[in-house]
Write a protein that holds these residues in place. Structure first.
Motif, mmCIF file in Angstrom:
data_model
loop_
_atom_site.group_PDB
_atom_site.id
_atom_site.type_symbol
_atom_site.label_atom_id
_atom_site.label_comp_id
_atom_site.label_asym_id
_atom_site.label_seq_id
_atom_site.Cartn_x
_atom_site.Cartn_y
_atom_site.Cartn_z
ATOM 1 N N GLN A 138 0.867 -0.999 0.011
ATOM 2 C CA GLN A 138 -0.005 -0.103 0.055
ATOM 3 C C GLN A 138 1.015 1.189 -0.059
ATOM 4 N N TRP A 139 0.686 2.001 -1.094
ATOM 5 C CA TRP A 139 1.420 3.384 -1.020
ATOM 6 C C TRP A 139 0.619 4.442 -0.382
ATOM 7 N N THR A 140 1.398 5.252 0.602
ATOM 8 C CA THR A 140 0.722 6.457 1.111
ATOM 9 C C THR A 140 1.460 7.594 0.923
ATOM 10 N N ARG A 141 0.860 8.859 1.031
ATOM 11 C CA ARG A 141 1.484 9.927 0.638
ATOM 12 C C ARG A 141 1.049 10.815 2.201
ATOM 13 N N ASP A 142 2.273 11.020 2.919
ATOM 14 C CA ASP A 142 1.937 11.902 3.972
ATOM 15 C C ASP A 142 1.018 11.198 4.981
#
Length: 116
Positions: A72-76
């Motif tokens: 799972q990619w997350t940003r901030d």
């Protein structure tokens, strides 16, 4: 789990039963794995250019049972949902996986942040 070994003896002259046992708790840890993130462009990042972040996931060679690998990619710390970003995960070898995050194109307004 907890394993128990029990031994029991019957003394025939006195018809007494004698027993003893011992327990052993078996704890099996998952072998270590590594996660590395790289990018396909080493220069200054400008809005409008395409960019791919690659996450290489490598399981220890001791892992010889089927495992389900997800990413799972997350940003901030927030899940990524922008339509201009594409995610994928492929198995490249028995214990190696590559997850990519592709930006088409980078947006100064939306894509700044810390990716994990």
């Amino acid at each position: 789990g907890v394993y128990k070994c029990m031994a029991e003896f019957n003394i025939s002259l006195t018809n007494d039963d004698v027993s003893d046992s011992e327990e052993y708790e078996l704890i099996v840890d998952f072998p270590p794995f590594t996660v590395d993130i790289s990018r396909d462009y080493s220069g200054t990042l400008y809005a409008g250019i395409p960019l791919t972040l690659t996450c290489n996931i490598t399981l220890d060679d001791l892992v010889d049972i089927p495992v389900l690998v997800t990413n799972q990619w997350t940003r901030d710390m927030i899940d990524i949902t922008e339509p201009t970003i594409t995610e994928s995960l492929i198995q490249t070898d028995t214990n190696r996986y590559t997850a990519t995050l592709e930006f088409y194109p980078l947006s100064a307004a939306y894509d700044n942040g810390e990716y994990q």
